[in-house]
Design a protein around this motif. Structure first.
Motif, PDB file in Angstrom:
ATOM      1  N   SER A 157       0.832  -1.203  -0.059  1.00  0.00           N
ATOM      2  CA  SER A 157      -0.072  -0.012   0.046  1.00  0.00           C
ATOM      3  C   SER A 157       0.789   1.068  -0.098  1.00  0.00           C
ATOM      4  O   SER A 157       1.973   1.350   0.131  1.00  0.00           O
ATOM      5  CB  SER A 157      -0.828  -0.090   1.385  1.00  0.00           C
ATOM      6  OG  SER A 157      -1.663  -1.243   1.157  1.00  0.00           O
TER       7      SER A 157
ATOM      8  N   CYS B 252      -0.023   2.787   5.711  1.00  0.00           N
ATOM      9  CA  CYS B 252      -0.699   1.998   6.384  1.00  0.00           C
ATOM     10  C   CYS B 252      -0.728   2.651   7.818  1.00  0.00           C
ATOM     11  O   CYS B 252       0.295   3.354   8.139  1.00  0.00           O
ATOM     12  CB  CYS B 252       0.326   0.590   6.475  1.00  0.00           C
ATOM     13  SG  CYS B 252      -0.452  -0.451   8.044  1.00  0.00           S
TER      14      CYS B 252
ATOM     15  N   PHE C 110      -5.391   1.171   5.088  1.00  0.00           N
ATOM     16  CA  PHE C 110      -4.572   1.157   4.149  1.00  0.00           C
ATOM     17  C   PHE C 110      -4.907   1.927   2.841  1.00  0.00           C
ATOM     18  O   PHE C 110      -6.074   1.954   2.411  1.00  0.00           O
ATOM     19  CB  PHE C 110      -4.324  -0.422   3.502  1.00  0.00           C
ATOM     20  CG  PHE C 110      -4.059  -1.344   4.654  1.00  0.00           C
ATOM     21  CD1 PHE C 110      -2.651  -1.577   5.045  1.00  0.00           C
ATOM     22  CD2 PHE C 110      -5.150  -1.841   5.579  1.00  0.00           C
ATOM     23  CE1 PHE C 110      -2.369  -2.573   5.897  1.00  0.00           C
ATOM     24  CE2 PHE C 110      -4.739  -2.868   6.410  1.00  0.00           C
ATOM     25  CZ  PHE C 110      -3.466  -3.087   6.666  1.00  0.00           C
TER      26      PHE C 110
ATOM     27  N   ALA D 237      -4.273   3.520  -1.225  1.00  0.00           N
ATOM     28  CA  ALA D 237      -3.639   3.516  -2.355  1.00  0.00           C
ATOM     29  C   ALA D 237      -3.648   4.895  -2.927  1.00  0.00           C
ATOM     30  O   ALA D 237      -4.641   5.499  -3.186  1.00  0.00           O
ATOM     31  CB  ALA D 237      -4.181   2.458  -3.425  1.00  0.00           C
TER      32      ALA D 237
ATOM     33  N   TRP E 154      -8.070  -4.484  -3.549  1.00  0.00           N
ATOM     34  CA  TRP E 154      -7.496  -5.589  -2.655  1.00  0.00           C
ATOM     35  C   TRP E 154      -8.221  -6.716  -2.582  1.00  0.00           C
ATOM     36  O   TRP E 154      -9.466  -6.851  -3.103  1.00  0.00           O
ATOM     37  CB  TRP E 154      -7.552  -5.185  -1.097  1.00  0.00           C
ATOM     38  CG  TRP E 154      -6.540  -4.039  -0.758  1.00  0.00           C
ATOM     39  CD1 TRP E 154      -5.069  -4.339  -0.234  1.00  0.00           C
ATOM     40  CD2 TRP E 154      -6.635  -2.654  -0.725  1.00  0.00           C
ATOM     41  NE1 TRP E 154      -4.654  -3.086   0.146  1.00  0.00           N
ATOM     42  CE2 TRP E 154      -5.523  -2.108  -0.350  1.00  0.00           C
ATOM     43  CE3 TRP E 154      -7.788  -1.732  -1.298  1.00  0.00           C
ATOM     44  CZ2 TRP E 154      -5.159  -0.600  -0.151  1.00  0.00           C
ATOM     45  CZ3 TRP E 154      -7.636  -0.542  -1.158  1.00  0.00           C
ATOM     46  CH2 TRP E 154      -6.255   0.077  -0.674  1.00  0.00           C
TER      47      TRP E 154
END
Length: 295
Positions: A49, A52, A149, A151, A158
């Motif tokens: 990612s 986190c 998480f 992006a 995911w």
């Protein structure tokens, strides 16, 4: 699935298993503080990612659940949000009501920011997030927080396999919180117990049945005993005794004990007196627990 894809999946699975084992080791290592940052430093890279992070909840005086970021890992080139004051003491039910409802019910949030309608989208876009995965940290009693998480480079979906491993990390965090709470309660109970025992004008002790070592001695006992905690109880507490006490019957012993004060005349030398008071722990059906092997 071709050979290249299978190889990549196997490598990812191995990485997740290694990471989960390392997280468990860190959390089981003990200590008065849970190593939140070490957890994100492990899980973040394994998740592939951009960020986190971990948020923990607390309840304020008005009964509101406030969430604060306590740890964060960022991939190279991704700006940190750890010092963002807007991410401290967040009233999730007001600022992100849909996410709060989902997470507090025990479900996960996994979505692209462009698909979000409502105040959550504004918060995420301000952090340059394209897709987000939020997993609740739920103890047996409460919604304690969440691990997230992001992006940030491009939208991401995911996989179920990834989500399952990251859920495992969230469960380990929940168990660590429960242990931490239980340990804190035990420490507070021990402080109260010591304060009560130290306030007594009597000798209160606990001794190991196998080694005869004094494992607890209150303040009054420490004042007058020639050997303190760590010494042999029969040498410290009894005059003219040359060897340990004969073993007591153990057939009816229980790990549940209560403290009972009882006079012992002529055994303890207290300056200016001919008798003292000691306390021993005896098997009983009472509610106060003590470690097995104490008397």
């Amino acid at each position: 699935m071709n050979i290249s894809q299978q190889k990549g999946l196997n490598e990812q699975t191995s990485l997740f298993l290694y990471t989960i084992n390392k997280v468990a080791e860190k959390l089981l290592a003990g200590g008065e503080e849970i190593p939140w940052q070490q957890v994100t430093d492990l899980v973040g890279p394994a998740s592939s990612s951009s960020r986190c992070y971990i948020f923990l909840n607390q309840v304020d005086g008005d009964g509101r659940i406030l969430s604060s970021q306590v740890a964060e890992w960022c991939a190279e080139g991704i700006p940190s949000e750890l010092d963002n004051p807007l991410l401290q003491s967040m009233d999730l039910a007001r600022m992100a009501p849909r996410h709060f409802q989902i997470l507090s019910s025990g479900a996960i949030v996994c979505e692209h920011v462009t698909d979000i309608q409502g105040p959550e989208r504004e918060i995420l876009e301000a952090q340059q997030i394209c897709s987000v995965l939020l997993i609740p940290i739920t103890t047996t009693k409460e919604f304690a927080g969440f691990i997230g998480f992001d992006a940030c480079v491009s939208p991401r979906q995911w996989t179920d396999n990834e989500i399952q491993y990251l859920k495992t990390a969230a469960k380990l965090l929940a168990h660590a919180l429960e242990r931490h709470h239980a340990d804190r309660m035990r420490r507070e109970e021990m402080k109260r117990f010591n304060a009560v025992m130290d306030a007594l004008d009597a000798v209160v002790f606990a001794a190991d049945m196998e080694t005869d070592e004094l494992v607890f001695l209150n303040r009054y006992g420490r004042k007058i005993m020639k050997e303190g905690q760590g010494g042999s109880h029969w040498r410290s507490l009894h005059d003219h005794q040359k060897s340990p006490c004969p073993p007591a019957p153990t057939s009816s012993c229980s790990t549940t004990m209560v403290i009972r004060l009882e006079p012992i005349y002529g055994n303890i030398t207290i300056p200016g007196t001919t008798a003292g008071t000691s306390a021993t722990t005896r098997p009983s059906g009472g509610p106060t627990a003590a470690p097995s092997g104490w008397r």
